[in-house]
Design an enzyme around this catalytic site. Structure first.
Site, PDB file in Angstrom:
ATOM      1  N   GLU A  71       3.460  -0.326 -27.119  1.00 55.80           N
ATOM      2  CA  GLU A  71       2.562  -0.944 -26.143  1.00 55.80           C
ATOM      3  C   GLU A  71       2.724  -0.329 -24.757  1.00 55.80           C
ATOM      4  O   GLU A  71       1.739   0.035 -24.119  1.00 55.80           O
ATOM      5  CB  GLU A  71       2.802  -2.468 -26.053  1.00 55.80           C
ATOM      6  CG  GLU A  71       1.973  -3.087 -24.933  1.00 55.80           C
ATOM      7  CD  GLU A  71       1.990  -4.597 -24.878  1.00 55.80           C
ATOM      8  OE1 GLU A  71       2.869  -5.226 -25.489  1.00 55.80           O
ATOM      9  OE2 GLU A  71       1.089  -5.155 -24.216  1.00 55.80           O
ATOM     10  N   ASP A  91       5.774  -3.541 -30.241  1.00 60.34           N
ATOM     11  CA  ASP A  91       5.532  -4.347 -29.041  1.00 60.34           C
ATOM     12  C   ASP A  91       6.903  -4.838 -28.584  1.00 60.34           C
ATOM     13  O   ASP A  91       7.513  -5.678 -29.241  1.00 60.34           O
ATOM     14  CB  ASP A  91       4.613  -5.539 -29.359  1.00 60.34           C
ATOM     15  CG  ASP A  91       4.216  -6.279 -28.094  1.00 60.34           C
ATOM     16  OD1 ASP A  91       4.854  -6.056 -27.053  1.00 60.34           O
ATOM     17  OD2 ASP A  91       3.262  -7.087 -28.147  1.00 60.34           O
ATOM     18  N   ILE A  93       7.913  -6.679 -26.083  1.00 58.70           N
ATOM     19  CA  ILE A  93       7.914  -8.138 -25.850  1.00 58.70           C
ATOM     20  C   ILE A  93       6.504  -8.638 -26.086  1.00 58.70           C
ATOM     21  O   ILE A  93       5.597  -8.380 -25.293  1.00 58.70           O
ATOM     22  CB  ILE A  93       8.335  -8.541 -24.415  1.00 58.70           C
ATOM     23  CG1 ILE A  93       9.707  -7.965 -24.048  1.00 58.70           C
ATOM     24  CG2 ILE A  93       8.333 -10.072 -24.285  1.00 58.70           C
ATOM     25  CD1 ILE A  93      10.223  -8.391 -22.661  1.00 58.70           C
ATOM     26  N   ASP A  94       6.296  -9.331 -27.186  1.00 58.34           N
ATOM     27  CA  ASP A  94       5.009  -9.995 -27.371  1.00 58.34           C
ATOM     28  C   ASP A  94       5.173 -11.388 -26.774  1.00 58.34           C
ATOM     29  O   ASP A  94       6.077 -12.133 -27.151  1.00 58.34           O
ATOM     30  CB  ASP A  94       4.645 -10.077 -28.858  1.00 58.34           C
ATOM     31  CG  ASP A  94       3.236 -10.632 -29.018  1.00 58.34           C
ATOM     32  OD1 ASP A  94       2.330 -10.144 -28.325  1.00 58.34           O
ATOM     33  OD2 ASP A  94       3.057 -11.577 -29.801  1.00 58.34           O
ATOM     34  N   THR A  96       4.617 -11.571 -23.099  1.00 62.94           N
ATOM     35  CA  THR A  96       5.209 -11.200 -21.796  1.00 62.94           C
ATOM     36  C   THR A  96       4.992 -12.301 -20.755  1.00 62.94           C
ATOM     37  O   THR A  96       5.884 -12.580 -19.949  1.00 62.94           O
ATOM     38  CB  THR A  96       4.619  -9.856 -21.308  1.00 62.94           C
ATOM     39  OG1 THR A  96       4.935  -8.862 -22.278  1.00 62.94           O
ATOM     40  CG2 THR A  96       5.198  -9.444 -19.969  1.00 62.94           C
ATOM     41  N   ASP A 221       0.409  -6.042 -31.500  1.00 61.49           N
ATOM     42  CA  ASP A 221       0.567  -7.502 -31.535  1.00 61.49           C
ATOM     43  C   ASP A 221       0.529  -8.038 -32.966  1.00 61.49           C
ATOM     44  O   ASP A 221       1.056  -9.118 -33.219  1.00 61.49           O
ATOM     45  CB  ASP A 221      -0.566  -8.201 -30.756  1.00 61.49           C
ATOM     46  CG  ASP A 221      -0.545  -7.907 -29.261  1.00 61.49           C
ATOM     47  OD1 ASP A 221       0.549  -7.929 -28.682  1.00 61.49           O
ATOM     48  OD2 ASP A 221      -1.617  -7.659 -28.688  1.00 61.49           O
TER      49      ASP A 221
HETATM   50  C1  LIP Z   1      -0.116 -11.172 -25.733  1.00 63.17           C
HETATM   51  C2  LIP Z   1      -0.560 -11.690 -27.087  1.00 63.17           C
HETATM   52  C3  LIP Z   1      -1.214 -13.047 -26.910  1.00 63.17           C
HETATM   53  C4  LIP Z   1      -2.487 -12.808 -26.186  1.00 63.17           C
HETATM   54  C5  LIP Z   1      -2.167 -12.260 -24.812  1.00 63.17           C
HETATM   55  C6  LIP Z   1      -1.346 -10.993 -24.894  1.00 63.17           C
HETATM   56  P1  LIP Z   1       1.601  -9.271 -24.862  1.00 63.17           P
HETATM   57  O1  LIP Z   1       0.579  -9.937 -25.924  1.00 63.17           O
HETATM   58  O2  LIP Z   1       0.406 -11.775 -28.017  1.00 63.17           O
HETATM   59  O3  LIP Z   1      -1.513 -13.612 -28.161  1.00 63.17           O
HETATM   60  O4  LIP Z   1      -3.229 -13.988 -26.138  1.00 63.17           O
HETATM   61  O5  LIP Z   1      -3.343 -12.007 -24.139  1.00 63.17           O
HETATM   62  O6  LIP Z   1      -2.101  -9.905 -25.333  1.00 63.17           O
HETATM   63  O7  LIP Z   1       0.737  -8.612 -23.836  1.00 63.17           O
HETATM   64  O8  LIP Z   1       2.439 -10.344 -24.297  1.00 63.17           O
HETATM   65  O9  LIP Z   1       2.372  -8.284 -25.661  1.00 63.17           O
END
Ligand code: LIP
Length: 275
Positions: A71, A91, A93-94, A96, A221
């Site tokens: 990412e 990813d 940190i999913d 963030t 994601d």
């Molecule tokens: C997040 C996603 C979340 C989505 C956010 C964002 P990140 O990923 O997992 O479901 O709604 O908009 O994209 O940016 O924290 O890796």
């Protein structure tokens, strides 16, 4: 690829996720350097970058000829090149935004694909100590315990999960809301949001909720969590009801095909540029 090799790769992914998890645990309650990406609600921190660097370095050391899609190393608005070659999809940190706020739904996601098919996935929430993993044909696990998706076939008795997303353009938000309204008036039992697409899908894999959909996410994601859902005997589809499309930036996951198809049938489509 042989089972032994897949096991080796899965072990490496688990090791990387645990190491990155340590960085997340040590940083979550501290002040962070926060930057924005595509909008003021699309965040990145120095810990996202440090975790990705750590994971990429470890993988490159052992498998220098594998491709890596991460990412934070993907240039903003550029295309993702997912080829047939062995490819790691990361990813760091999913969730963030959760991380920034200290909200405990954050996950390191590491998937591995060959011929654009995900062969293994690891999703690790180091704050709640939940390690989900799966490899093709091997079942899905949470902290070494086998997990199974729900058997629910009745949308009016289902618990769903979805997200508002970080893109807040009014015309888009209207469609997101329309989808929430459709399912709430269906009525399903409820709709939950954790703020992490990957952890939402893992909740489907462990049968804690029955269906999940989200538009606007990226390959990193949902690649790792898609195989975890499938190996937990759940179903992962594209919103068109066809097979999941890793670059389409949208996904439907459910415990049963009936719920997955009903979610697809009720969704107002939201167009996002492909990864
Ligand atoms: C997040 C996603 C979340 C989505 C956010 C964002 P990140 O990923 O997992 O479901 O709604 O908009 O994209 O940016 O924290 O890796």
């Amino acid at each position: 690829m042989s089972q032994e090799n897949l096991d080796e790769l899965l072990n490496l992914a688990v090791q990387c996720a645990k190491e990155a998890g340590k960085l997340i645990v040590s940083a979550i309650n501290k002040e962070k350097k926060i930057q924005t990406k595509t909008s003021s609600t699309d965040l990145v921190t120095e810990t996202d970058k440090a975790c990705e660097e750590l994971i990429v370095t470890k993988i490159k050391d052992l498998y220098p000829d594998h491709d890596i899609i991460g990412e934070e190393s993907t240039v903003l608005n550029s295309k993702v090149h997912l080829t047939s070659r062995p490819t790691w999809i990361i990813d760091p940190i999913d969730g963030t935004t959760n991380f920034v706020h200290g909200f405990p739904y954050v996950a390191v996601c590491i998937g591995f694909s060959i011929k654009q098919k995900v062969k293994l996935g690891v999703v690790y929430n180091p704050i709640l100590n939940r390690l989900y993993y799966a490899k093709e044909g091997g079942g899905a696990f949470l902290n070494s315990q086998r997990i199974e998706a729900s058997q629910c076939t009745d949308l009016t008795k289902s618990l769903l999960i979805s997200e508002w997303g970080s893109n807040r353009k009014p015309e888009r938000l209207k469609k997101v809301q329309e989808n929430f309204n459709n399912f709430l008036t269906c009525p399903c039992h409820g709709i939950r949001s954790t703020g992490s697409a990957a952890l939402n899908m893992c909740l489907i894999a462990e049968g804690r909720a029955d269906g999940n959909y989200e538009f606007g996410i990226h390959v990193w994601d949902y690649a790792a969590s898609s195989i975890i859902v499938e190996e937990a005997n759940g179903v992962v589809l594209d919103v068109t009801s066809g097979s999941v499309d890793l670059l389409a930036r949208r996904v439907v996951a459910a415990g049963t095909k009936k719920i997955a198809l009903e979610i697809c049938a009720n969704l107002v489509e939201i167009q996002d540029e492909r990864d």
